[in-house]
Scaffold this active site. Sequence first.
Site, PDB file in Angstrom:
ATOM      1  N   CYS A   7      28.144 -11.308   1.293  1.00  0.00           N
ATOM      2  CA  CYS A   7      26.856 -12.028   0.957  1.00  0.00           C
ATOM      3  C   CYS A   7      26.544 -12.190  -0.443  1.00  0.00           C
ATOM      4  O   CYS A   7      26.842 -13.159  -0.900  1.00  0.00           O
ATOM      5  CB  CYS A   7      25.887 -11.577   1.893  1.00  0.00           C
ATOM      6  SG  CYS A   7      24.412 -11.976   2.522  1.00  0.00           S
TER       7      CYS A   7
ATOM      8  N   SER B  24      24.673 -16.120  -1.805  1.00  0.00           N
ATOM      9  CA  SER B  24      25.944 -16.786  -2.085  1.00  0.00           C
ATOM     10  C   SER B  24      27.072 -16.048  -1.382  1.00  0.00           C
ATOM     11  O   SER B  24      27.060 -14.822  -1.281  1.00  0.00           O
ATOM     12  CB  SER B  24      26.256 -16.791  -3.585  1.00  0.00           C
ATOM     13  OG  SER B  24      25.221 -17.362  -4.334  1.00  0.00           O
TER      14      SER B  24
ATOM     15  N   TYR C  18      20.471 -18.153   3.998  1.00  0.00           N
ATOM     16  CA  TYR C  18      21.014 -19.457   3.623  1.00  0.00           C
ATOM     17  C   TYR C  18      21.991 -19.236   2.478  1.00  0.00           C
ATOM     18  O   TYR C  18      21.599 -18.931   1.362  1.00  0.00           O
ATOM     19  CB  TYR C  18      19.844 -20.360   3.211  1.00  0.00           C
ATOM     20  CG  TYR C  18      20.139 -21.827   3.054  1.00  0.00           C
ATOM     21  CD1 TYR C  18      21.433 -22.322   2.966  1.00  0.00           C
ATOM     22  CD2 TYR C  18      19.094 -22.744   2.974  1.00  0.00           C
ATOM     23  CE1 TYR C  18      21.672 -23.669   2.819  1.00  0.00           C
ATOM     24  CE2 TYR C  18      19.318 -24.102   2.816  1.00  0.00           C
ATOM     25  CZ  TYR C  18      20.616 -24.563   2.741  1.00  0.00           C
ATOM     26  OH  TYR C  18      20.858 -25.899   2.583  1.00  0.00           O
ATOM     27  N   GLU C  19      23.281 -19.372   2.775  1.00  0.00           N
ATOM     28  CA  GLU C  19      24.337 -19.064   1.806  1.00  0.00           C
ATOM     29  C   GLU C  19      24.934 -20.333   1.203  1.00  0.00           C
ATOM     30  O   GLU C  19      25.210 -21.304   1.924  1.00  0.00           O
ATOM     31  CB  GLU C  19      25.463 -18.273   2.489  1.00  0.00           C
ATOM     32  CG  GLU C  19      25.026 -17.001   3.180  1.00  0.00           C
ATOM     33  CD  GLU C  19      25.219 -15.774   2.320  1.00  0.00           C
ATOM     34  OE1 GLU C  19      25.631 -15.913   1.151  1.00  0.00           O
ATOM     35  OE2 GLU C  19      24.976 -14.665   2.843  1.00  0.00           O
ATOM     36  N   PHE C  20      25.144 -20.311  -0.119  1.00  0.00           N
ATOM     37  CA  PHE C  20      25.892 -21.358  -0.800  1.00  0.00           C
ATOM     38  C   PHE C  20      27.200 -20.783  -1.331  1.00  0.00           C
ATOM     39  O   PHE C  20      27.282 -19.597  -1.664  1.00  0.00           O
ATOM     40  CB  PHE C  20      25.070 -21.960  -1.944  1.00  0.00           C
ATOM     41  CG  PHE C  20      24.026 -22.921  -1.493  1.00  0.00           C
ATOM     42  CD1 PHE C  20      24.336 -24.254  -1.291  1.00  0.00           C
ATOM     43  CD2 PHE C  20      22.727 -22.501  -1.241  1.00  0.00           C
ATOM     44  CE1 PHE C  20      23.376 -25.163  -0.855  1.00  0.00           C
ATOM     45  CE2 PHE C  20      21.754 -23.390  -0.802  1.00  0.00           C
ATOM     46  CZ  PHE C  20      22.078 -24.731  -0.605  1.00  0.00           C
TER      47      PHE C  20
END
Length: 426
Positions: free
Chosen positions: A3, A323, A388-390
Amino acid sequence: MVCCCAASVKRSLFLAIGWIYVFAAPMAYGEPGPTASTLVSTQFRSQDQAVRFETDFPGGKIDRLIEYNGSDFEIVIRPEADDTNDSAWYAFRVQSTNQRDIKVRLRYEGGSHRYEPKISYDRTNWESAQQLVVARHPGGSEVTLKIPVSDRAVWIAGQELVSNKDIANWIEQLRNQADASKILGKENALAIADTTIGTTVDGRNLYQMSIGNAQSGDSIFILSRQHPPEVTGTIGMMHFVEAICADTELAKAFRDKFHTSVVPIANPDGVAKGYWRANANGVDLNRDWMNFTQPETKAIHDELIKLNEHKDGRLWLFLDFHSTYNEVFYTMPRENDLFPSGFTTEWLAALDERMPTFDVLRDDGHNAHRSTSKAWVARELGIHAITYEFGDETDRDRIRNIAAKSAEEMMRLLLKRKSESVVSSK
Protein backbone atom coordinates in the site's frame (compact mmCIF):
# COMPACT_ATOMS: atom_id res chain seq x y z
CA MET A 1 0.45 -5.22 -3.22
CA VAL A 2 2.21 -2.79 -0.97
CA CYS A 3 0.00 0.00 0.00
CA CYS A 4 4.24 -1.34 13.45
CA CYS A 5 6.16 -1.40 15.37
CA ALA A 6 8.51 0.20 17.90
CA ALA A 7 12.11 0.60 16.79
CA SER A 8 14.82 -1.05 18.81
CA VAL A 9 16.90 1.11 21.15
CA LYS A 10 19.88 0.61 18.90
CA ARG A 11 17.96 1.76 15.81
CA SER A 12 16.50 4.76 17.66
CA LEU A 13 19.96 5.92 18.75
CA PHE A 14 21.28 5.51 15.24
CA LEU A 15 18.49 7.58 13.73
CA ALA A 16 18.94 10.25 16.36
CA ILE A 17 22.58 10.99 15.51
CA GLY A 18 22.09 11.13 11.75
CA TRP A 19 24.35 9.80 9.01
CA ILE A 20 27.58 7.85 9.43
CA TYR A 21 30.05 8.83 6.72
CA VAL A 22 32.82 6.42 5.78
CA PHE A 23 35.93 7.26 3.79
CA ALA A 24 37.70 4.31 2.22
CA ALA A 25 39.75 2.87 -0.57
CA PRO A 26 37.68 1.17 -3.27
CA MET A 27 36.22 -2.17 -2.25
CA ALA A 28 33.79 -4.70 -3.70
CA TYR A 29 30.19 -4.98 -2.49
CA GLY A 30 29.95 -7.38 0.44
CA GLU A 31 33.53 -7.09 1.68
CA PRO A 32 34.15 -6.06 5.31
CA GLY A 33 33.51 -2.41 5.96
CA PRO A 34 36.33 0.15 6.13
CA THR A 35 37.32 2.27 9.09
CA ALA A 36 34.62 4.86 9.82
CA SER A 37 34.76 8.55 10.56
CA THR A 38 31.49 9.75 12.09
CA LEU A 39 29.93 13.19 11.57
CA VAL A 40 26.67 14.46 13.03
CA SER A 41 25.20 16.38 10.12
CA THR A 42 22.76 16.43 7.22
CA GLN A 43 25.59 17.51 4.92
CA PHE A 44 28.63 15.69 3.60
CA ARG A 45 31.60 16.79 1.49
CA SER A 46 33.86 14.35 -0.29
CA GLN A 47 37.49 14.12 0.72
CA ASP A 48 38.50 16.36 -2.16
CA GLN A 49 35.81 18.86 -1.00
CA ALA A 50 34.27 18.87 -4.47
CA VAL A 51 31.10 16.78 -4.06
CA ARG A 52 28.45 17.72 -1.51
CA PHE A 53 25.44 15.61 -0.46
CA GLU A 54 22.65 17.17 1.64
CA THR A 55 19.35 16.08 3.19
CA ASP A 56 18.55 19.36 4.96
CA PHE A 57 15.04 19.66 3.50
CA PRO A 58 11.61 18.16 4.34
CA GLY A 59 11.53 14.54 3.27
CA GLY A 60 15.32 14.35 2.90
CA LYS A 61 16.48 10.91 3.99
CA ILE A 62 19.52 8.66 3.72
CA ASP A 63 20.98 6.70 6.63
CA ARG A 64 24.64 6.09 5.76
CA LEU A 65 26.96 7.42 3.09
CA ILE A 66 30.23 5.75 2.13
CA GLU A 67 32.84 7.35 -0.11
CA TYR A 68 35.17 5.06 -2.02
CA ASN A 69 36.68 7.85 -4.09
CA GLY A 70 35.56 11.26 -5.28
CA SER A 71 33.30 9.74 -7.93
CA ASP A 72 32.15 6.54 -6.25
CA PHE A 73 29.69 6.54 -3.33
CA GLU A 74 27.29 4.22 -1.54
CA ILE A 75 24.11 5.27 0.23
CA VAL A 76 22.55 2.90 2.77
CA ILE A 77 18.78 3.18 3.21
CA ARG A 78 17.09 1.78 6.31
CA PRO A 79 13.50 1.86 7.63
CA GLU A 80 12.58 3.94 10.66
CA ALA A 81 11.25 0.88 12.48
CA ASP A 82 11.98 -2.84 12.43
CA ASP A 83 9.87 -5.16 10.24
CA THR A 84 8.19 -2.28 8.45
CA ASN A 85 6.36 -2.67 5.15
CA ASP A 86 8.70 -2.29 2.17
CA SER A 87 8.31 1.29 0.95
CA ALA A 88 12.00 2.17 0.92
CA TRP A 89 12.36 5.95 0.61
CA TYR A 90 15.35 8.07 -0.28
CA ALA A 91 15.83 11.76 -1.07
CA PHE A 92 19.03 13.81 -1.27
CA ARG A 93 20.54 16.82 -2.99
CA VAL A 94 23.98 16.65 -4.61
CA GLN A 95 26.31 19.04 -6.42
CA SER A 96 29.97 19.36 -7.30
CA THR A 97 32.42 22.22 -7.70
CA ASN A 98 33.54 20.65 -10.96
CA GLN A 99 31.48 18.85 -13.56
CA ARG A 100 31.73 15.09 -13.43
CA ASP A 101 29.73 11.87 -13.41
CA ILE A 102 29.47 10.12 -10.08
CA LYS A 103 28.36 6.60 -9.24
CA VAL A 104 25.95 6.26 -6.31
CA ARG A 105 24.89 2.81 -5.16
CA LEU A 106 21.61 2.73 -3.24
CA ARG A 107 21.81 -0.22 -0.85
CA TYR A 108 18.66 -1.20 1.01
CA GLU A 109 18.58 -2.81 4.43
CA GLY A 110 15.16 -4.06 5.51
CA GLY A 111 13.65 -3.31 2.12
CA SER A 112 14.23 -3.21 -1.62
CA HIS A 113 14.18 -0.77 -4.52
CA ARG A 114 10.55 0.26 -5.06
CA TYR A 115 10.69 3.86 -6.27
CA GLU A 116 12.49 4.66 -9.50
CA PRO A 117 14.49 7.91 -9.19
CA LYS A 118 12.94 11.28 -9.94
CA ILE A 119 15.11 14.32 -10.61
CA SER A 120 14.65 18.06 -10.12
CA TYR A 121 16.85 21.17 -10.36
CA ASP A 122 14.51 23.43 -8.38
CA ARG A 123 12.65 21.00 -6.05
CA THR A 124 9.43 22.04 -7.82
CA ASN A 125 9.57 20.60 -11.33
CA TRP A 126 10.30 16.87 -11.45
CA GLU A 127 11.03 14.34 -14.16
CA SER A 128 11.30 10.58 -14.17
CA ALA A 129 15.00 9.64 -14.25
CA GLN A 130 15.08 5.89 -14.77
CA GLN A 131 17.96 6.50 -17.18
CA LEU A 132 20.17 7.19 -14.17
CA VAL A 133 19.96 3.51 -13.17
CA VAL A 134 22.93 1.67 -14.71
CA ALA A 135 22.90 -1.53 -12.62
CA ARG A 136 20.44 -3.49 -10.49
CA HIS A 137 20.84 -6.28 -7.98
CA PRO A 138 18.61 -9.21 -9.08
CA GLY A 139 16.82 -9.26 -5.73
CA GLY A 140 16.23 -5.49 -5.63
CA SER A 141 18.50 -4.90 -2.63
CA GLU A 142 20.74 -2.51 -4.55
CA VAL A 143 20.75 -0.25 -7.61
CA THR A 144 23.55 1.88 -9.02
CA LEU A 145 22.91 5.39 -10.32
CA LYS A 146 25.18 7.33 -12.65
CA ILE A 147 24.51 10.99 -11.90
CA PRO A 148 25.98 13.94 -13.82
CA VAL A 149 26.81 16.61 -11.23
CA SER A 150 28.00 20.20 -11.45
CA ASP A 151 27.78 23.39 -9.40
CA ARG A 152 24.03 23.35 -10.06
CA ALA A 153 22.35 21.41 -7.26
CA VAL A 154 20.20 18.44 -8.28
CA TRP A 155 17.59 16.69 -6.14
CA ILE A 156 17.25 12.92 -6.44
CA ALA A 157 14.29 11.24 -4.73
CA GLY A 158 12.14 8.14 -4.90
CA GLN A 159 9.16 10.33 -5.83
CA GLU A 160 8.66 14.04 -6.37
CA LEU A 161 8.69 15.86 -3.05
CA VAL A 162 5.19 16.88 -1.95
CA SER A 163 5.81 18.27 1.52
CA ASN A 164 3.58 19.61 4.27
CA LYS A 165 4.37 23.12 3.03
CA ASP A 166 3.47 22.18 -0.55
CA ILE A 167 0.06 20.99 0.62
CA ALA A 168 -0.40 24.18 2.67
CA ASN A 169 0.34 26.20 -0.50
CA TRP A 170 -2.14 24.08 -2.45
CA ILE A 171 -4.85 24.73 0.14
CA GLU A 172 -4.07 28.45 -0.05
CA GLN A 173 -4.47 28.38 -3.85
CA LEU A 174 -7.89 26.74 -3.51
CA ARG A 175 -8.87 29.28 -0.87
CA ASN A 176 -7.84 32.11 -3.22
CA GLN A 177 -9.94 30.48 -5.92
CA ALA A 178 -12.89 30.45 -3.52
CA ASP A 179 -12.37 34.10 -2.58
CA ALA A 180 -12.28 35.09 -6.26
CA SER A 181 -15.57 33.30 -6.95
CA LYS A 182 -17.21 35.14 -4.07
CA ILE A 183 -15.94 38.51 -5.29
CA LEU A 184 -17.40 37.77 -8.72
CA GLY A 185 -20.72 36.99 -7.05
CA LYS A 186 -21.01 33.56 -8.67
CA GLU A 187 -23.99 31.43 -7.78
CA ASN A 188 -23.04 28.59 -5.40
CA ALA A 189 -19.60 30.14 -5.05
CA LEU A 190 -16.84 27.86 -3.86
CA ALA A 191 -16.44 27.88 -0.07
CA ILE A 192 -13.30 26.51 1.58
CA ALA A 193 -12.13 26.62 5.18
CA ASP A 194 -9.31 24.82 6.92
CA THR A 195 -9.08 24.02 10.58
CA THR A 196 -6.68 22.27 12.94
CA ILE A 197 -8.23 19.07 14.28
CA GLY A 198 -5.27 18.01 16.41
CA THR A 199 -1.51 17.86 16.73
CA THR A 200 0.94 15.11 15.84
CA VAL A 201 3.46 13.30 18.03
CA ASP A 202 6.05 15.98 17.20
CA GLY A 203 3.59 18.84 17.69
CA ARG A 204 2.77 19.60 14.05
CA ASN A 205 -0.76 20.71 13.22
CA LEU A 206 -3.11 18.20 11.64
CA TYR A 207 -5.19 20.15 9.11
CA GLN A 208 -8.63 19.46 7.75
CA MET A 209 -10.22 21.22 4.77
CA SER A 210 -13.95 21.85 4.62
CA ILE A 211 -15.41 22.32 1.15
CA GLY A 212 -18.90 23.31 0.12
CA ASN A 213 -22.08 23.88 2.08
CA ALA A 214 -21.15 23.97 5.76
CA GLN A 215 -24.87 23.73 6.65
CA SER A 216 -25.34 20.44 4.85
CA GLY A 217 -25.48 17.49 7.20
CA ASP A 218 -24.62 15.04 4.42
CA SER A 219 -20.92 14.66 3.81
CA ILE A 220 -18.03 12.67 2.40
CA PHE A 221 -14.58 12.25 3.95
CA ILE A 222 -11.27 12.14 2.08
CA LEU A 223 -7.96 11.07 3.61
CA SER A 224 -4.42 10.93 2.23
CA ARG A 225 -0.80 10.24 3.14
CA GLN A 226 -1.04 7.90 6.08
CA HIS A 227 2.13 6.44 4.52
CA PRO A 228 4.72 9.16 3.77
CA PRO A 229 6.29 7.96 0.47
CA GLU A 230 2.96 7.29 -1.24
CA VAL A 231 3.08 10.53 -3.17
CA THR A 232 1.00 9.48 -6.19
CA GLY A 233 -1.93 8.85 -3.85
CA THR A 234 -1.64 12.45 -2.66
CA ILE A 235 -1.35 13.71 -6.25
CA GLY A 236 -4.51 11.77 -7.12
CA MET A 237 -6.26 13.14 -4.03
CA MET A 238 -5.38 16.71 -5.03
CA HIS A 239 -6.84 16.31 -8.52
CA PHE A 240 -9.92 14.58 -7.09
CA VAL A 241 -10.52 17.47 -4.69
CA GLU A 242 -9.86 20.03 -7.45
CA ALA A 243 -12.67 18.44 -9.47
CA ILE A 244 -15.01 18.91 -6.49
CA CYS A 245 -13.88 22.57 -6.32
CA ALA A 246 -14.27 23.18 -10.05
CA ASP A 247 -16.48 25.91 -11.53
CA THR A 248 -18.83 23.43 -13.22
CA GLU A 249 -22.57 22.91 -12.81
CA LEU A 250 -21.96 19.39 -11.49
CA ALA A 251 -19.41 20.47 -8.89
CA LYS A 252 -21.53 23.43 -7.76
CA ALA A 253 -24.59 21.22 -7.35
CA PHE A 254 -22.54 18.71 -5.37
CA ARG A 255 -21.09 21.37 -3.08
CA ASP A 256 -24.59 22.66 -2.42
CA LYS A 257 -25.91 19.26 -1.34
CA PHE A 258 -22.79 17.72 0.25
CA HIS A 259 -20.08 18.91 2.58
CA THR A 260 -16.60 17.48 1.86
CA SER A 261 -14.00 17.06 4.62
CA VAL A 262 -10.39 16.43 3.59
CA VAL A 263 -7.34 15.54 5.67
CA PRO A 264 -4.69 15.85 2.94
CA ILE A 265 -1.73 14.73 5.08
CA ALA A 266 -2.60 12.34 7.89
CA ASN A 267 1.06 11.79 8.85
CA PRO A 268 2.86 15.15 8.75
CA ASP A 269 5.74 13.95 10.96
CA GLY A 270 6.49 10.98 8.74
CA VAL A 271 6.35 13.16 5.61
CA ALA A 272 8.78 15.69 7.12
CA LYS A 273 11.20 12.99 8.30
CA GLY A 274 11.20 10.95 5.10
CA TYR A 275 9.87 7.83 6.82
CA TRP A 276 8.79 4.70 4.95
CA ARG A 277 5.50 3.92 6.69
CA ALA A 278 5.31 5.16 10.27
CA ASN A 279 4.63 8.26 12.31
CA ALA A 280 7.13 9.73 14.78
CA ASN A 281 6.32 6.96 17.27
CA GLY A 282 7.25 4.27 14.74
CA VAL A 283 3.60 3.23 14.29
CA ASP A 284 1.97 2.47 10.93
CA LEU A 285 -1.12 4.69 11.19
CA ASN A 286 -3.10 2.48 8.83
CA ARG A 287 -2.78 -0.36 11.33
CA ASP A 288 -3.97 1.77 14.25
CA TRP A 289 -7.67 1.91 13.36
CA MET A 290 -8.77 -0.32 16.20
CA ASN A 291 -7.41 1.09 19.44
CA PHE A 292 -6.49 4.57 18.08
CA THR A 293 -3.30 4.83 20.13
CA GLN A 294 -1.81 7.66 18.06
CA PRO A 295 -2.85 11.33 18.18
CA GLU A 296 -3.25 11.47 14.39
CA THR A 297 -5.68 8.56 14.10
CA LYS A 298 -7.54 9.62 17.23
CA ALA A 299 -8.15 13.13 15.84
CA ILE A 300 -9.40 11.78 12.49
CA HIS A 301 -11.60 9.24 14.29
CA ASP A 302 -13.28 12.01 16.29
CA GLU A 303 -14.02 14.02 13.13
CA LEU A 304 -15.58 11.00 11.42
CA ILE A 305 -17.82 10.30 14.40
CA LYS A 306 -18.87 13.95 14.52
CA LEU A 307 -19.81 13.98 10.82
CA ASN A 308 -21.66 10.68 11.00
CA GLU A 309 -23.73 11.82 13.97
CA HIS A 310 -24.75 15.17 12.45
CA LYS A 311 -28.30 16.09 13.40
CA ASP A 312 -29.22 16.89 9.79
CA GLY A 313 -27.48 14.10 7.92
CA ARG A 314 -24.65 11.58 7.87
CA LEU A 315 -21.51 10.43 6.10
CA TRP A 316 -22.10 8.90 2.68
CA LEU A 317 -18.59 7.89 1.56
CA PHE A 318 -15.02 7.51 2.86
CA LEU A 319 -11.98 7.54 0.54
CA ASP A 320 -8.41 6.90 1.69
CA PHE A 321 -5.81 7.68 -1.02
CA HIS A 322 -2.64 5.56 -1.22
CA SER A 323 -0.03 4.34 -3.73
CA THR A 324 0.98 0.88 -4.89
CA TYR A 325 2.24 -0.71 -8.10
CA ASN A 326 -0.86 0.05 -10.19
CA GLU A 327 -4.29 1.65 -9.95
CA VAL A 328 -6.66 -0.42 -7.81
CA PHE A 329 -9.71 0.14 -5.63
CA TYR A 330 -9.51 -1.83 -2.39
CA THR A 331 -13.09 -2.21 -1.24
CA MET A 332 -15.11 -4.10 1.31
CA PRO A 333 -16.72 -7.43 0.30
CA ARG A 334 -19.60 -6.95 -2.12
CA GLU A 335 -22.05 -8.75 0.14
CA ASN A 336 -21.59 -6.21 2.94
CA ASP A 337 -24.73 -4.16 3.56
CA LEU A 338 -23.36 -0.63 3.37
CA PHE A 339 -24.97 2.77 2.83
CA PRO A 340 -25.86 3.83 0.18
CA SER A 341 -26.70 0.36 -1.10
CA GLY A 342 -24.55 -0.83 -4.02
CA PHE A 343 -22.76 2.49 -4.47
CA THR A 344 -19.21 1.19 -4.95
CA THR A 345 -20.23 -1.26 -7.67
CA GLU A 346 -22.24 1.39 -9.48
CA TRP A 347 -19.45 3.99 -9.22
CA LEU A 348 -16.72 1.74 -10.56
CA ALA A 349 -18.98 0.52 -13.38
CA ALA A 350 -19.67 4.12 -14.37
CA LEU A 351 -15.97 4.92 -14.37
CA ASP A 352 -15.23 1.82 -16.44
CA GLU A 353 -17.82 2.88 -19.01
CA ARG A 354 -16.55 6.45 -19.15
CA MET A 355 -12.86 5.48 -19.48
CA PRO A 356 -12.67 2.36 -21.68
CA THR A 357 -8.85 2.53 -21.76
CA PHE A 358 -8.62 2.51 -17.97
CA ASP A 359 -8.67 -0.98 -16.50
CA VAL A 360 -10.74 -0.50 -13.35
CA LEU A 361 -9.38 -3.05 -10.88
CA ARG A 362 -11.37 -3.88 -7.76
CA ASP A 363 -10.04 -6.01 -4.94
CA ASP A 364 -12.95 -6.56 -2.58
CA GLY A 365 -12.17 -7.82 0.89
CA HIS A 366 -8.52 -6.67 0.86
CA ASN A 367 -7.46 -6.22 4.53
CA ALA A 368 -11.14 -6.31 5.46
CA HIS A 369 -10.41 -7.77 8.89
CA ARG A 370 -7.34 -5.69 9.74
CA SER A 371 -7.21 -2.45 11.70
CA THR A 372 -7.15 -0.22 8.60
CA SER A 373 -9.14 2.95 8.02
CA LYS A 374 -11.31 1.37 5.32
CA ALA A 375 -12.21 -1.66 7.43
CA TRP A 376 -13.00 0.39 10.54
CA VAL A 377 -15.15 2.95 8.73
CA ALA A 378 -17.19 0.30 6.91
CA ARG A 379 -17.63 -1.83 10.03
CA GLU A 380 -18.36 0.92 12.56
CA LEU A 381 -20.05 3.61 10.44
CA GLY A 382 -21.76 1.35 7.91
CA ILE A 383 -20.81 3.35 4.81
CA HIS A 384 -18.85 2.58 1.67
CA ALA A 385 -15.15 2.90 2.45
CA ILE A 386 -12.50 2.56 -0.25
CA THR A 387 -8.72 2.58 -0.29
CA TYR A 388 -8.03 4.36 -3.60
CA GLU A 389 -4.58 3.41 -4.89
CA PHE A 390 -2.57 5.05 -7.68
CA GLY A 391 0.47 3.46 -9.32
CA ASP A 392 3.93 4.55 -8.17
CA GLU A 393 5.09 5.10 -11.74
CA THR A 394 1.79 6.00 -13.40
CA ASP A 395 2.13 8.96 -15.75
CA ARG A 396 1.14 12.06 -13.77
CA ASP A 397 -1.18 13.39 -16.49
CA ARG A 398 -2.95 10.03 -16.46
CA ILE A 399 -3.36 10.30 -12.69
CA ARG A 400 -4.98 13.71 -13.19
CA ASN A 401 -7.36 12.34 -15.81
CA ILE A 402 -8.39 9.28 -13.79
CA ALA A 403 -8.85 11.27 -10.56
CA ALA A 404 -10.89 14.04 -12.18
CA LYS A 405 -13.23 11.67 -14.01
CA SER A 406 -13.71 9.42 -10.98
CA ALA A 407 -14.59 12.51 -8.90
CA GLU A 408 -17.12 13.61 -11.50
CA GLU A 409 -18.77 10.18 -11.59
CA MET A 410 -18.84 10.08 -7.78
CA MET A 411 -20.55 13.48 -7.61
CA ARG A 412 -23.07 12.57 -10.28
CA LEU A 413 -24.05 9.31 -8.60
CA LEU A 414 -24.21 10.69 -5.05
CA LEU A 415 -26.44 13.54 -6.23
CA LYS A 416 -28.65 10.97 -7.95
CA ARG A 417 -28.79 8.81 -4.84
CA LYS A 418 -29.64 11.79 -2.62
CA SER A 419 -32.39 12.92 -4.98
CA GLU A 420 -33.86 9.40 -4.96
CA SER A 421 -33.73 9.26 -1.16
CA VAL A 422 -35.59 12.59 -0.90
CA VAL A 423 -38.32 11.36 -3.27
CA SER A 424 -38.70 8.03 -1.48
CA SER A 425 -39.04 9.76 1.91
CA LYS A 426 -42.01 11.84 0.78
